[in-house]
Design an enzyme around this catalytic site. Structure first.
Site, PDB file in Angstrom:
ATOM      1  N   LYS B  79      38.600  36.347  41.653  1.00 62.16           N
ATOM      2  CA  LYS B  79      38.878  38.006  41.127  1.00 62.16           C
ATOM      3  C   LYS B  79      40.396  38.167  41.183  1.00 62.16           C
ATOM      4  O   LYS B  79      41.178  37.659  41.882  1.00 62.16           O
ATOM      5  CB  LYS B  79      38.304  38.708  42.389  1.00 62.16           C
ATOM      6  CG  LYS B  79      38.383  40.144  41.883  1.00 62.16           C
ATOM      7  CD  LYS B  79      37.407  41.052  43.018  1.00 62.16           C
ATOM      8  CE  LYS B  79      37.276  42.455  42.560  1.00 62.16           C
ATOM      9  NZ  LYS B  79      36.760  43.346  43.664  1.00 62.16           N
ATOM     10  N   SER B 157      33.377  46.681  41.713  1.00 63.45           N
ATOM     11  CA  SER B 157      34.561  46.304  40.979  1.00 63.45           C
ATOM     12  C   SER B 157      34.402  44.978  40.539  1.00 63.45           C
ATOM     13  O   SER B 157      35.174  44.492  39.773  1.00 63.45           O
ATOM     14  CB  SER B 157      35.791  46.853  41.706  1.00 63.45           C
ATOM     15  OG  SER B 157      35.739  46.088  42.840  1.00 63.45           O
ATOM     16  N   SER B 181      31.371  46.713  46.032  1.00 61.47           N
ATOM     17  CA  SER B 181      32.132  45.935  44.862  1.00 61.47           C
ATOM     18  C   SER B 181      31.474  44.500  44.876  1.00 61.47           C
ATOM     19  O   SER B 181      31.916  43.943  43.723  1.00 61.47           O
ATOM     20  CB  SER B 181      33.684  46.196  45.015  1.00 61.47           C
ATOM     21  OG  SER B 181      34.120  47.214  44.491  1.00 61.47           O
TER      22      SER B 181
END
Lengths: 502, 494
Positions: B79, B157, B181
């Protein structure tokens, strides 16, 4: 034991156009913690390094970087608290104080608003023999210093040096117990002295390692006493804070100017606005930095990157056990040895001076040692602009000189010559005396021979002296001259008296 | 071995150990898949050179000895919130334009130390703020699952991570979870995502959103993979003061599948008004599966649940407003063009206005407001008290002997990209309704794919465990996974 009986000093009174005014002063002293590394990073705290060379990733607020508390800085704060006879809070916590400025890379300063590490303490500020002000400490907290913005290197650009960013500071907050400019300066002097004894701050004001924000308000005589009884601040005037003072002289001047400014406002029918001001020593005035309305909203909240700081009583006890003797105790002890208040104060002002003195005085006459340290050594060092640490004559050497005086091997006068020789050339005092024949002549035979010679050569003087005994001094002087100053003055006096009266 | 990219971590590990394939082969397969998956917009910085170097090194290690590292040769997506040395790390924000850290986050370093291969950086919501991956400076991530040709959100997210794992672009990915998330996007794409106990995984080198809530975790194709990958990510880090000084157990060894006698709580407060019947049915099915596996199902109450979302949307923005203050154009990243006569205030204003997207700006403003003088007690302090009550709700339930709590992971299946564009932002925040409590209480939570809705989209169930008992939680999830037998994959259209 330390004698704590003292009278508080009279508050400073300033005569206004209409009435008398008193001052009420409280200080926030920012003391840089003596530590090799910063409060939350391993970066060096060395002064004067190349700009931006002592900066860890966390100091420059790189994304994802986290603070880790430096245990040594915590110990230093605890040590300071103990030195100020303060409560140590076993649980404290860090908060973020948020504001934007280029020399504050994180956009917040990590500080301790809600739960400081040190609570209430006190500092005894002596203003003369038997006169002292007990200033209460409200709290001490640990916080990060900011970096340095440089605006005068380029017409269009500003520069930022982050070397100081994140260096540990102790903010030492006093109660409004200080009643005049001299007291305020004396308070800072005393605080600095204690910190230097503790080794928790080097007290270097020039480098900004010790600086003070001064809160000043004025009140009518009597109002302060009402505040003291009730602890209700409404009895006092509106205060203004003068920021960032780094000299004792400026602190006194700024307070004086600020008080007069406030008096003029109030007597003119106006109101003092609570605000932050700066002192301009060139113009001799304080000027507004920002008003209460413009004051930052710092949006303090607990720093989520740090857990509450928990310390153990045993750890605090260990630090307490290792605490050095502090100035008040040292001074009292020196006075017990027979020193005057003045001599004891002079010798304890700096720890290195006191240490030097104690080495000289160990096993020797304290008063005599004090005289030699204060009058001869300090006088000579001052002449050379040297500190005690830079003294060319060691405590052992000076002690040797004191020993020679005490044993009457040399006279006081010769001792001064000896001091100068050892100061400039070095050497063992006893050996120097031996080698250079500086020994005092106590042999009465030698003195008598010299005296007889002088008497024989000056019959007229002898006759006069028999009538006027004051003239005996002339014969003493002649004998001293004849013996190169080495004759024992006591023996000479005795012999002269005998011969002239005999 | 034609479909190397479809391997789980466990399968790849076993194949590598047997010498049936090489890390370089799997890595090349993944790089090829990434190459062909531009339409998903999951990867935003590819690092093929690093990947090939790491894969070759892994293959050399594999030949050198019998017992390989836990993640040796496993290609991962990272990420963009993780700082990776020398590789762009922007938190999907314009304000970190061009930022390449000179340091490696603890999590990625530990994954590399365990032998993993980094394929590249994954898209996400800007600064991890969002539930649909529509706030990224790199544009929306598209869910590999489609309905009627409609582009769907992968959730957020960690939307890039979810999409990449579901589409078999990598074997697994790192995610971070501040309010859901990891778990919400995992549910939206039919994969497994674990948020560990707060303090289990180091936050050092992970761009901060809300420091007291942020926690990194694995996003994988199976529960077993989550166990393996968590083992590599977890551990005490002296550089993170909030990291717990606890030993890391062998999580994979905990996967016995035996949950007989375990007490599973069903919290009544999670039965929300207007919850789709399919979600209700899935939840009931999940409970039945666990009962059939020998667990005891009990009704429980977590009375302060309804206050969790408002408390979260005070605390998280408050911390974010402070954490994001460092992005000021002074030191790194984006700095706005200055006009004649502009001072430092203009520089801040212009830089931050240009650098932050609308959602980040909204949260920074909310956070600034709730911390400001006069509002602090009414909002921030109150939210902190609520948080303490929520934590206590869970403690009470665990004290009653409950081992894990079963809830839906999300209130709906994946929705269409752009569908919420005109909605009240609070509608978007409702996505986190089942997940934020876990962050507020600092507990471990896992999202397990458990079925498809009638449109054919995946749905997930969430299991919440006791603090530091990820092994037990993973084992319960493993049992649920086995019973649910979710094997569906999205049909490839990209």
């Amino acid at each position: 034991m330390l004698d704590l009986t003292f009278e508080p000093p009279k508050p400073k009174v300033i005569q206004g156009a209409q009435s008398d005014w008193e001052l009420v002063i409280g200080l926030e002293v920012h003391a840089q913690v003596s530590s090799k590394a910063k409060l939350f990073s391993g970066a060096s705290t060395a002064f004067g390094a190349e700009p931006n060379s002592n900066v860890a990733f966390v100091d420059s607020a790189m994304p994802g970087m986290l603070p880790v508390i430096n245990e040594f800085c915590v110990a230093q704060a605890v040590r300071t608290g103990l030195g100020l006879k303060a409560e140590i809070n076993l649980t404290s916590a860090f908060d973020r104080k948020n504001y934007f400025y280029p020399d504050l890379p994180q956009g917040y300063q990590i500080s301790q608003l809600y739960h400081p590490i040190v609570g209430e303490g006190e500092v005894l500020v002596e203003m003369g023999p038997g006169v002292a002000r007990l200033v209460r400490i409200e709290r001490i907290h640990l916080e990060q210093d900011a970096g340095k913005s440089i605006h005068d290197m380029d017409p269009a650009m500003s520069f930022v040096d982050l070397n100081r960013t994140g260096v540990a500071l102790m903010e030492i907050v006093s109660r409004p117990d200080i009643r005049g400019p001299e007291e305020a300066a004396a308070y800072v002097v005393k605080l600095r002295q204690i910190l230097r004894y503790l080794g928790t701050c080097d007290g270097n004001m020039q480098n900004g390692n010790l600086r003070a924000d001064v809160n000043v308000s004025i009140c009518q005589p009597g109002a302060y006493e009402r505040y003291q009884e009730t602890q209700d601040f409404s009895h006092l005037g509106t205060r203004c804070e003068i920021k960032n003072m780094n000299s004792m002289r400026f602190i006194q001047q700024a307070i004086e100017h600020e008080a007069r400014r406030q008096i003029a406002i109030v007597e003119g029918g106006g109101k003092v606005d609570q605000e932050t001001r700066l002192y301009d020593p060139d113009k001799g005035e304080t000027r507004s930095m920002r008003s209460k309305e413009e004051a930052h909203d710092y949006r303090y909240f607990p720093c989520p990157d740090l857990l509450p700081l928990e310390i153990e009583q045993g750890w605090v006890d260990d630090i307490a056990a290792d605490l050095p003797e502090l100035p008040d105790a040292k001074k009292a002890r020196l006075m017990e040895l027979g020193l005057t208040d003045y001599d004891a104060s002079v010798l304890t002002a700096e720890k290195e001076d006191a240490d030097y003195f104690e080495e000289v005085a160990a096993g020797r006459d304290a008063k005599l040692s004090a005289n030699w340290v204060i009058n001869e050594l300090f006088g000579r060092l001052k002449q050379d602009e040297k500190s005690t640490a830079e003294s060319p004559i060691t405590a052992a050497q000076l002690g040797g000189i004191v020993d020679l005086i005490k044993a009457e091997t040399i006279s006081g006068k010769i001792a001064k010559d000896l001091f100068e020789i050892v100061y400039t050339e070095g050497g063992d005092p006893a050996q120097v005396v031996e080698e250079r024949g500086m020994k005092q002549v106590t042999d009465t035979g030698a003195i008598e021979a010299a005296l007889d010679e002088i008497i024989a050569a000056n019959p007229a003087q002898v006759e006069k002296a028999k009538v006027n005994p004051k003239l005996a001094g002339w014969f003493v002087g002649q004998v001293m001259k004849a013996t190169g100053g080495k004759a024992n003055p006591k023996a000479v006096n005795q012999l002269v008296a005998q011969k002239l009266n005999g | 071995m034609t479909e190397l990219t479809r391997l789980t971590i466990a399968e790849a590990r076993d194949a590598l150990r047997k010498g049936e394939t090489t890390s370089l082969e799997i890595t090349e397969a993944c790089l090829g898949a990434i190459e062909g998956a531009g339409a998903l917009n999951a990867f935003v910085h590819n690092t093929p050179e690093i990947a090939r170097d790491q894969a070759k090194a892994a293959d050399e290690r594999q030949q050198g000895r019998d017992e390989a590292l836990a993640m040796n040769g496993i290609p991962l997506g990272i990420k963009d919130l993780f700082c990776t040395k020398g590789v762009p790390s922007q938190a999907a924000s314009r304000i970190l334009e061009g930022f390449k850290p000179e340091y490696e986050s603890t999590v990625t370093q530990q994954l590399f130390d365990a032998g993993s291969v980094m394929l590249g950086k994954l898209n996400m919501d800007e600064f991890a703020m969002g539930s649909s991956n529509e706030t990224s400076v790199y544009g929306d991530v598209v869910n590999p699952w489609k309905v009627d040709g409609r582009a769907l959100t992968p959730g957020g997210s960690s939307g890039g991570s979810a999409s990449a794992v579901a589409a078999d672009l990598c074997l697994a990915a790192t995610g971070t979870d501040t309010g859901g998330s990891i778990r919400q996007p995992a549910a939206f794409v039919g994969i497994t995502g674990l948020k560990p106990t707060y303090g289990r995984v180091s936050r050092w080198g992970v761009v901060a959103f809300a420091s007291s809530l942020d926690q990194a975790g694995p996003m994988c194709k199976s529960v077993r993979d989550c166990a393996i990958m968590l083992g590599a990510m977890a551990g005490h880090d002296p550089k993170d003061s909030t990291s717990a000084d606890l030993a890391v157990p062998d999580f994979e060894a905990a996967l016995t599948g035996d949950i007989r006698g375990k007490k599973i709580g069903i919290p009544k407060e999670y039965r929300m008004e207007g919850m789709p019947p399919e979600i209700e049915a899935l939840w009931a099915d999940g409970a039945a599966m666990l009962r059939d596996a020998g667990a005891e199902i009990v009704d429980i109450s977590l009375p302060h649940t309804k206050y969790a979302l408002p408390a979260y949307y005070v605390i998280a923005p408050a911390e974010a407003s402070s954490n994001l203050a460092r992005y000021d154009g002074v030191k790194y990243g984006h700095r706005a063009q200055m006009a004649q006569g502009d001072g430092i205030t203009e520089m801040y204003e212009k830089t931050r206005a240009e650098g932050f997207g609308a959602e980040v700006q909204r949260r920074v403003m909310i956070g600034t407001y709730v911390l400001s003088a006069g509002f602090y007690d009414a909002y921030y302090n109150r939210a902190r008290r609520v948080r303490a009550l929520i934590k206590k709700d869970f403690e009470d339930v665990f004290a009653q002997g409950v081992d894990a709590i079963l809830t839906p992971a999300t209130p709906s299946a994946a929705f269409g990209l752009g569908e919420m564009a005109d909605a009240d932002p609070v509608q978007m925040y409702l996505n986190d309704v089942f997940t934020v409590t876990v962050n507020l209480a600092g507990l471990p939570g896992i999202s397990v794919p458990a079925g498809l809705d009638k449109q054919g989209l995946p749905l997930g169930l969430q299991l919440i465990g006791r603090p530091w008992e990820e092994g037990d939680l993973l084992n319960t999830a493993y049992s649920l996974e086995s019973a649910a037998g979710f094997v569906e994959k999205p049909a490839k259209w990209w």
